[in-house]
Scaffold this motif. Sequence first.
Motif, short mmCIF file in Angstrom:
data_model
loop_
_atom_site.label_atom_id
_atom_site.label_comp_id
_atom_site.label_asym_id
_atom_site.label_seq_id
_atom_site.Cartn_x
_atom_site.Cartn_y
_atom_site.Cartn_z
N GLN A 148 52.82 28.54 20.12
CA GLN A 148 52.46 27.31 20.83
C GLN A 148 51.04 27.46 21.34
O GLN A 148 50.74 28.40 22.09
N MET A 149 50.17 26.55 20.94
CA MET A 149 48.76 26.62 21.30
C MET A 149 48.39 25.39 22.12
O MET A 149 48.46 24.26 21.62
N ASN A 150 48.02 25.61 23.37
CA ASN A 150 47.63 24.54 24.29
C ASN A 150 46.17 24.69 24.67
O ASN A 150 45.56 25.75 24.51
N SER A 151 45.60 23.63 25.21
CA SER A 151 44.20 23.64 25.68
C SER A 151 43.28 24.22 24.61
O SER A 151 42.44 25.09 24.87
N LEU A 152 43.44 23.72 23.41
CA LEU A 152 42.68 24.27 22.28
C LEU A 152 41.19 24.03 22.45
O LEU A 152 40.75 22.99 22.98
N LYS A 153 40.42 25.01 21.97
CA LYS A 153 38.96 24.97 22.04
C LYS A 153 38.40 25.04 20.62
O LYS A 153 39.09 25.50 19.69
N SER A 154 37.15 24.64 20.48
CA SER A 154 36.54 24.67 19.14
C SER A 154 36.52 26.09 18.58
O SER A 154 36.65 26.28 17.37
N GLU A 155 36.40 27.07 19.45
CA GLU A 155 36.38 28.47 18.99
C GLU A 155 37.73 28.96 18.50
O GLU A 155 37.84 30.08 17.98
N ASP B 130 49.65 48.00 11.16
CA ASP B 130 51.11 47.98 11.35
C ASP B 130 51.78 46.83 10.61
O ASP B 130 53.00 46.83 10.45
N PHE B 131 51.01 45.86 10.16
CA PHE B 131 51.58 44.65 9.57
C PHE B 131 51.54 44.74 8.06
O PHE B 131 50.49 44.96 7.46
N VAL B 132 52.72 44.58 7.45
CA VAL B 132 52.86 44.87 6.02
C VAL B 132 53.15 43.66 5.16
O VAL B 132 53.09 43.74 3.93
N SER B 133 53.49 42.53 5.76
CA SER B 133 53.75 41.32 4.99
C SER B 133 53.03 40.16 5.66
O SER B 133 53.01 40.08 6.89
N TRP B 134 52.45 39.29 4.83
CA TRP B 134 51.60 38.22 5.34
C TRP B 134 51.97 36.88 4.72
O TRP B 134 52.35 36.82 3.54
N GLY B 135 51.83 35.82 5.51
CA GLY B 135 51.97 34.49 4.98
C GLY B 135 50.69 34.05 4.31
O GLY B 135 49.70 34.78 4.28
N GLN B 136 50.71 32.83 3.81
CA GLN B 136 49.58 32.31 3.05
C GLN B 136 48.48 31.76 3.95
O GLN B 136 47.36 31.54 3.48
N GLY B 137 48.78 31.55 5.20
CA GLY B 137 47.81 31.04 6.16
C GLY B 137 47.89 29.53 6.31
O GLY B 137 48.24 28.81 5.37
N THR B 138 47.55 29.07 7.49
CA THR B 138 47.50 27.63 7.76
C THR B 138 46.23 27.35 8.57
O THR B 138 45.90 28.07 9.51
N GLN B 139 45.53 26.29 8.18
CA GLN B 139 44.24 25.97 8.80
C GLN B 139 44.45 25.24 10.13
O GLN B 139 45.21 24.27 10.19
N VAL B 140 43.76 25.70 11.15
CA VAL B 140 43.70 25.01 12.43
C VAL B 140 42.25 24.66 12.69
O VAL B 140 41.38 25.55 12.71
N THR B 141 41.98 23.39 12.87
CA THR B 141 40.62 22.91 13.14
C THR B 141 40.63 22.14 14.45
O THR B 141 41.38 21.18 14.60
N VAL B 142 39.79 22.58 15.38
CA VAL B 142 39.68 21.94 16.68
C VAL B 142 38.32 21.26 16.76
O VAL B 142 37.28 21.94 16.69
N SER B 143 38.33 19.96 16.92
CA SER B 143 37.06 19.22 17.00
C SER B 143 36.65 19.05 18.45
O SER B 143 37.48 18.80 19.32
N SER B 144 35.35 19.19 18.67
CA SER B 144 34.85 19.10 20.06
C SER B 144 34.31 17.71 20.35
O SER B 144 34.22 16.86 19.49
N VAL C 180 42.93 18.85 15.39
CA VAL C 180 43.26 18.38 16.74
C VAL C 180 41.97 18.36 17.56
O VAL C 180 41.04 19.13 17.30
N GLN C 181 41.92 17.49 18.54
CA GLN C 181 40.76 17.43 19.42
C GLN C 181 40.83 18.55 20.45
O GLN C 181 41.92 19.04 20.80
N ALA C 182 39.69 18.93 20.93
CA ALA C 182 39.63 19.94 21.99
C ALA C 182 40.47 19.50 23.17
O ALA C 182 40.45 18.33 23.56
#
Length: 124
Positions: free
Chosen positions: A82-89, A110-124, A12-14
């Motif tokens: 929900q992620m709004n106003s995304l930044k490159s960081e 405290d966290f004992v179970s984890w998902g596989q992860g999903t990539q979020v890339t913010v382009s500037s 997604v774009q910044a």
Amino acid sequence: QVQLVESGGGLVQAGGSLRLSCVASGRTFSYYAMGWFRQAPGKERECVASINYSGGATYYVDSVKGRFTISRDNAKNTVYLQMNSLKSEDTAVYYCAASRRSSSSHDYADFVSWGQGTQVTVSS
């Protein structure tokens, strides 16, 4: 043991928005707190947001306050970010995690179970 499956990452774009979802199975979802963590290359995994068992209490790391919102639907065994106003960081792999506690926490231990992860890339 809880099984967690994330979805919703992408490029997604910044300034843009994304919504991550995480569906849980294997334990009674409404009994435990949930969290979203992220890990960028070369950095430690950090808790971005967490929510208690009922959705009545939340935690956010300072860098996302006012931009990200965590919520849960116990009827659907799903937690959202929900992620709004995304930044490159904000670029990172985002992980959903289930806590061993019912109260909201940002402590990795405290966290004992984890998902596989999903990539979020913010382009500037």
